[in-house]
Design an enzyme around this catalytic site. Sequence first.
Site, PDB file in Angstrom:
ATOM      1  N   ASP A  88       0.862  -1.184   0.000  1.00  0.00           N
ATOM      2  CA  ASP A  88       0.000   0.000   0.000  1.00  0.00           C
ATOM      3  C   ASP A  88       0.898   1.232   0.000  1.00  0.00           C
ATOM      4  O   ASP A  88       1.737   1.403   0.893  1.00  0.00           O
ATOM      5  CB  ASP A  88      -0.917  -0.003   1.222  1.00  0.00           C
TER       6      ASP A  88
ATOM      7  N   ASP B 284       0.478   4.250   0.720  1.00  0.00           N
ATOM      8  CA  ASP B 284       0.386   5.141   1.882  1.00  0.00           C
ATOM      9  C   ASP B 284       1.282   4.683   3.022  1.00  0.00           C
ATOM     10  O   ASP B 284       1.615   5.480   3.913  1.00  0.00           O
ATOM     11  CB  ASP B 284      -1.060   5.215   2.374  1.00  0.00           C
TER      12      ASP B 284
END
Length: 503
Positions: free
Chosen positions: A237, A239
């Site tokens: 991911d 983020d």
Amino acid sequence: MLPDSEGQKLKTFLLGTGTTLDPSLDPTGNSNFSMATTSDSSTIWTALPASQPGDKDIPTVDLAAISEAYGSTSSTTSLTSSVTSQYQYNSYPQYAMYTSANPANYYQQVTANLRAGTTAFPYSLTTPSYYGSYPVDYTSAAAAYQNPYYTNLRGGTAAPYYNPLNATTAAAYASVASSVLGTDAVNLGTSSDGSTGVPSTVTSFSLKEKKPKVSKKKKTGSCSPGDETYARVFIWDIDDIAVISRNYLASVTHTNEFYARAANSVSHLMERIALNNFADVNEFLEGDITNIEDAVVDETTMDSGPIDNLRGLDVMRRVAPKYSAFRQFYTENSTKNDVAGFKQEQNGFNFELLERVGFGAREATELYQSAIQLQTLPNFGQRWPCAQRCMDLVVEKSKLSAEKYANVVLSNDGLVLGAAQLMISGLNSSVPVENIYSISKQGKESVFEKIQSRFGKKCSFICITSGDTANSAKRLNIPVWPLNSNTDLDKLYSALDNFLLGG
């Protein structure tokens, strides 16, 4: 019943002076009698049958007198013959019968028919006439006689549906049908059954549906796995590894004004990288795709409808060349990072990248200072190098081992901005642009399924995330490596080196 005197008066009034009474008349009305006129000695009837009952509505004497007065052979017409003849040609009897000069003839005829012992039914039931004769009883022989063929209007003979052809004509038709329809053999039959006239040899041929030819243009620039078999794929991911997403920088700007200027500088850099190949931000946001492979449009010779997804065909034709240029830009920048002297320093930006997007020395210096300032944020200063160690190890093991491994990144900000974040953080050398997937317009589970379909069912997947992406992965039975701090990345590096990458 009228008295005898009244009956005599009525008879005298009706007959006048030209009528004489038969001496055999019995005034009582119980015996046989006969009446005659001076014009004709014959009568309608001479005697009543002996079995005829006498209890009628009108006395026998009076009825005989009326019949004698109005009945004459010269004006009598047979109802049976007239009606029957008229019914054979028209639907109703002639109108002249009802409008004759002597109306009593009609009533006389009806009375005669009613009084007769055996009266023939005037409307004869004749056999209906059709264009063909049909058997009375439906037997096998009769059914066999009735052939469902069309009638030959010229010759008057029954012709079958399929006319038998001679050998020469059949061969000619077969050759033409074979060349036009593309069939190997066409047999129209050359012999027929003598009883029915149906060809005994009728071979049906199947018509091959001619589909329009579609010539597809081969996709160029595709770097999909193809025939390569991957043993394990690691899904990251963005983020959790780059920590410079737009949502993260926006939250930093609103919560702490001290980092607002540095966060805005990084956001501006991402937009500059994206606009290096696109006209404006709305263009790549509107034409956002899940994967860079989806930007390749197949050129067909026939008209095709709009693409069955979130964008139209016109939008994809407009942005497809720009995605191709962005792919090349990303690949070139990733290659330079691997060359000695161009390797991005830890905790800093790639100055080569800044120069390519149009940043000058002053702007580059400001960005470098902003990066140093943002490193004081939790998980920002140490997240980049820790994630880069793990991802670089995956690439190195894949090159040395017979088994193949790959890194896949999920981006919430779209494909272009996600690739820009990887280039800013220096992780683009470990992640090919084909392995970046956008989840901004499609659900995470749909993207996971697309990744599984691309790399194959034999490949195992591991998702490294700290957010709700773990829930989507668990629903698809994908193992999850929880990532809550930099320590988890250190543990992951040890697991990759010793177990997950073939030892």
